[in-house]
Motif scaffolding. Structure first.
Motif, mmCIF file in Angstrom:
data_model
loop_
_atom_site.group_PDB
_atom_site.id
_atom_site.type_symbol
_atom_site.label_atom_id
_atom_site.label_comp_id
_atom_site.label_asym_id
_atom_site.label_seq_id
_atom_site.Cartn_x
_atom_site.Cartn_y
_atom_site.Cartn_z
ATOM 1 N N UNK A 324 0.860 -1.113 0.068
ATOM 2 C CA UNK A 324 -0.128 -0.071 -0.200
ATOM 3 C C UNK A 324 1.056 1.128 0.380
ATOM 4 N N UNK A 325 0.770 1.616 -1.015
ATOM 5 C CA UNK A 325 1.937 2.916 -1.488
ATOM 6 C C UNK A 325 0.991 4.443 -1.414
ATOM 7 N N UNK A 326 1.347 5.351 -0.492
ATOM 8 C CA UNK A 326 0.804 6.140 -0.303
ATOM 9 C C UNK A 326 2.055 7.468 -0.143
ATOM 10 N N UNK A 360 -1.773 -1.541 -3.542
ATOM 11 C CA UNK A 360 -2.851 -0.543 -3.857
ATOM 12 C C UNK A 360 -2.069 0.686 -3.896
ATOM 13 N N UNK A 361 -2.528 1.859 -4.193
ATOM 14 C CA UNK A 361 -1.786 3.485 -4.440
ATOM 15 C C UNK A 361 -2.817 4.180 -3.613
ATOM 16 N N UNK A 362 -2.131 5.685 -3.039
ATOM 17 C CA UNK A 362 -3.652 6.552 -2.794
ATOM 18 C C UNK A 362 -2.465 7.363 -2.733
ATOM 19 N N UNK A 363 -2.412 8.887 -3.881
ATOM 20 C CA UNK A 363 -2.559 11.031 -3.876
ATOM 21 C C UNK A 363 -2.980 11.140 -3.715
ATOM 22 N N UNK A 364 -4.139 10.441 -3.727
ATOM 23 C CA UNK A 364 -5.602 12.130 -3.571
ATOM 24 C C UNK A 364 -6.051 11.600 -2.591
ATOM 25 N N UNK A 365 -5.790 13.468 -1.646
ATOM 26 C CA UNK A 365 -5.423 13.396 -0.383
ATOM 27 C C UNK A 365 -5.806 14.692 0.044
ATOM 28 N N UNK A 366 -6.939 15.706 0.744
ATOM 29 C CA UNK A 366 -6.815 16.603 0.732
ATOM 30 C C UNK A 366 -5.809 17.771 1.848
ATOM 31 N N UNK A 367 -5.203 16.346 2.629
ATOM 32 C CA UNK A 367 -4.408 17.317 3.695
ATOM 33 C C UNK A 367 -3.212 17.598 2.798
ATOM 34 N N UNK A 401 -5.380 8.167 -7.600
ATOM 35 C CA UNK A 401 -4.121 8.971 -8.000
ATOM 36 C C UNK A 401 -4.605 10.648 -8.115
ATOM 37 N N UNK A 402 -4.030 11.614 -7.149
ATOM 38 C CA UNK A 402 -4.015 12.514 -7.772
ATOM 39 C C UNK A 402 -3.842 13.530 -8.501
ATOM 40 N N UNK A 403 -5.043 14.506 -9.338
ATOM 41 C CA UNK A 403 -5.382 14.540 -11.023
ATOM 42 C C UNK A 403 -3.701 15.634 -10.951
ATOM 43 N N UNK A 404 -3.191 16.534 -9.618
ATOM 44 C CA UNK A 404 -2.366 17.042 -10.071
ATOM 45 C C UNK A 404 -0.891 15.824 -10.096
ATOM 46 N N UNK A 455 -14.199 5.204 -1.326
ATOM 47 C CA UNK A 455 -13.851 5.729 -1.946
ATOM 48 C C UNK A 455 -14.110 7.237 -1.991
ATOM 49 N N UNK A 456 -13.880 7.648 -1.010
ATOM 50 C CA UNK A 456 -13.616 8.949 -0.410
ATOM 51 C C UNK A 456 -12.617 10.041 -0.971
ATOM 52 N N UNK A 457 -12.556 11.483 -1.142
ATOM 53 C CA UNK A 457 -10.956 12.340 -1.743
ATOM 54 C C UNK A 457 -12.155 12.989 -2.649
ATOM 55 N N UNK A 458 -11.300 13.052 -3.456
ATOM 56 C CA UNK A 458 -11.436 14.620 -4.215
ATOM 57 C C UNK A 458 -12.163 13.785 -5.800
ATOM 58 N N UNK A 459 -13.414 13.942 -5.953
ATOM 59 C CA UNK A 459 -14.515 12.955 -7.420
ATOM 60 C C UNK A 459 -14.944 14.410 -8.201
#
Length: 575
Positions: A324-326, A360-367, A401-404, A455-459
């Motif tokens: 799980x890569x964050x 798993x991979x997750x970079x789409x975070x708000x903070x 994946x964060x859009x930016x 499925x939380x995060x920016x959509x």
């Protein structure tokens, strides 16, 4: 008398015959006698019972020349291709050797290790070649009765220990500076590792920290499992300690779950990408800031194309175990775009091994706070701990994946992902069940996995397209497909398609037809197998998610370059 054999760097070992390989395996303490744990469920891939399953594989030859593209993980040094899942054992050994030689420095063979485990701490006593060093770690147990699975937390910074303990796993707090101290010159390295192997050792701190994690695992395994389970161990860390967690998971196959957080340059992000990523820490800076990387890496700080390996292959060294890569897209220095490319490239190896949901991979975070404990990561972390440390349920298998900071794998590879046959020959002298043999087959260059995570995060947007498909001749069968745009950025987007069984009988399979916009190209697909990547595209179920009960649904995801327009003309065909 205990024999110790350190692998030589000479590439002439390629000429060794199979008999010589057996002798090397018998001499190398890393070729432990205990067999690998058998794989019984593709959803929860077991860790190995040994540190390095490929210690007996002969590695030699001259790597391919310089390339700006990511090296093909499925092509051996001699130019032949990997054709079966069992082949991965010795292909992984080649990647290991190249990574040690050029990036991290050598991880020595297993020394003599003794120690103790209690409910509050672990002591480690290591002897090798007449030298001795000791260090310790703190233990925090969760509620309930043991023995407990455990996560080794490197450095303490940024690790969500509350979530780890709430999931029923113990926390082992390891101070890596006791093993490899920062703030030292390369010719005067300090700490337990360098006490044993010399302060001028060319091995960098990240590998020294990885070695320390392995020695903790030795002690836990030898303790008899009264407090902690030696077969259910994970590792995590943030920032520079995330780099250490990434290396530890790659180089010790006993680690069932690896969770690097915001690891930055020298961690998960592709080495070929960071120098060209705006604001990311350059390779020369990561090399010079601390002796994290091996001394030999100095030759590649300005020439990453000369490296025979890259970090997508180190992710492949972790496969098919849990990963799980964050990542944090708000801090440019952390090279999250290069991290997303590494994860997508590594996911192709997971897919080929039939362990799609294990990554798993997750970079789409708000903070954007560096090393913060984030709510978006909490559920997939708990699912990962349950799946890979407690053998309960399946891994989240989610990519957000964060859009930016969305990288494109298609820009970095010219290779394709093969369909690896079950079985086959693994090369070398087999010392247990190969952890890559997971059953099932996969097709094409797609990435698949179970997306039962959060499925939380920016959509952005919910472009629907619900269209009932044909019944395929089966009475009561039917399905629909609905699309939503999860993320979008300048020049691309990430989408998710929900396939729902609208009939009265269970589906045994499904396929979705869709039409991409002009100039758009699929760059990755997970939880499905695509035919075509431009224009009219068909995505079929993977081997493991074709069965859908009446009223139930499954999802597949994708990323596409060439614009943010959602695909048109969705159709669903049931079988």
């Amino acid at each position: 008398m205990r024999l110790s054999l350190h692998r030589p760097w000479a590439w002439a070992v390629a000429a060794l015959a199979a008999t010589a390989s057996l002798v090397l395996a018998l001499l190398d303490p890393r070729a432990d006698a205990a067999p690998a744990l058998p794989l019984t469920d593709v959803r929860t891939v077991a860790a190995s019972a040994v540190e390095d399953e490929g210690a007996d594989c002969p590695v030699g030859g001259t790597p391919a020349g310089s390339t700006s593209q990511l090296p093909d993980p499925f092509t051996r040094i001699d130019g032949t291709g990997v054709t079966s899942k069992a082949d991965w054992r010795c292909r992984r050994a080649e990647i290991r050797e190249l990574a040690e030689r050029t990036v991290y420095g050598q991880k020595p063979a297993k020394p003599t290790v003794t120690g103790t485990v209690s409910s509050t701490g672990i002591t480690v006593d290591v002897s090798d070649q007449g030298r001795r060093a000791t260090f310790s770690a703190k233990v925090e147990l969760p509620s309930g009765s043991g023995p407990f699975p455990a996560v080794i937390v490197i450095g303490g910074l940024g690790a969500d220990t509350a979530t780890i303990k709430a999931a029923g796993a113990a926390v082992i707090s390891f101070d890596p500076l006791a093993v490899g101290r920062e703030g030292t010159a390369r010719n005067n390295k300090q700490g337990a590792f360098y006490t044993l192997y010399g302060n001028t050792s060319s091995t960098g701190l990240l590998m020294a920290w990885s070695w320390g994690v392995s020695r903790i695992i030795d002690v836990v395994q030898q303790s008899g499992g009264t407090v902690l389970r030696g077969d259910s161990l994970g590792v995590t860390g943030c920032s520079r300690y995330g780099k250490g967690a990434f290396v530890a998971g790659a180089f010790d196959q006993r680690i069932a779950l690896t969770m690097p957080v915001e690891s930055g340059t020298g961690g998960a992000p592709i080495l070929r990408g960071v120098n060209g990523e705006s604001g990311a820490q350059p390779l020369s800076s990561a090399y010079g800031e601390q002796p994290w990387l091996g001394d030999a890496f100095t030759s590649y700080t300005g020439n990453p194309a000369g490296l025979p390996v890259d970090t997508h292959q180190m992710i492949g060294m972790i496969a098919p175990r849990g990963l799980f890569v964050m990542e944090n897209p708000h801090v440019d220095w952390l090279a999250a775009r290069s991290g997303s490319v590494a994860a997508l490239g590594g996911a192709e190896i997971y897919k080929a091994l039939g362990a799609q949901n294990a990554i798993s991979y997750w970079s789409d975070v708000q903070d954007g706070t560096h090393c913060a404990a984030r709510s978006e990561w909490r559920t997939p972390m708990q699912q990962s701990i349950n799946a890979f440390l407690k053998n309960s349920g399946s891994g989240p298998g989610v990519f957000r994946v964060a859009p930016s900071k969305a990288g494109s794998l298609s820009n970095w590879r010219s290779w394709t992902t093969p369909t690896l046959a079950d079985g086959g020959t693994s090369g070398g002298t087999t010392t247990g069940t190969t952890s890559g043999t997971t059953g099932g087959t996969t097709t094409g260059g797609t990435t698949s996995g179970t997306t039962t995570g959060t499925t939380t995060g920016t959509t952005t947007g919910t472009t629907a397209g619900t269209t009932s498909g044909s019944t395929g001749g089966t009475p009561g069968a039917g399905c629909s497909a609905a699309h939503r745009t999860v993320n979008s950025w300048n020049g691309g987007h990430q989408g998710e398609v929900t396939v729902r069984n609208t009939g009265t009988t269970a589906l045994s399979g499904w396929s979705v037809g869709l039409t991409l916009g002009s100039g758009q190209t699929l760059t990755s697909v997970w939880n499905g197998v695509n035919t075509g990547s431009t224009g009219a595209v068909t995505v079929r179920n993977a081997t493991w998610n074709g069965a859908v009960g009446a009223g139930a649904s499954v999802t597949f995801g994708y990323t596409a370059d060439g614009g943010t327009t959602a695909p048109a003309g969705l159709t669903c065909t049931a079988s």
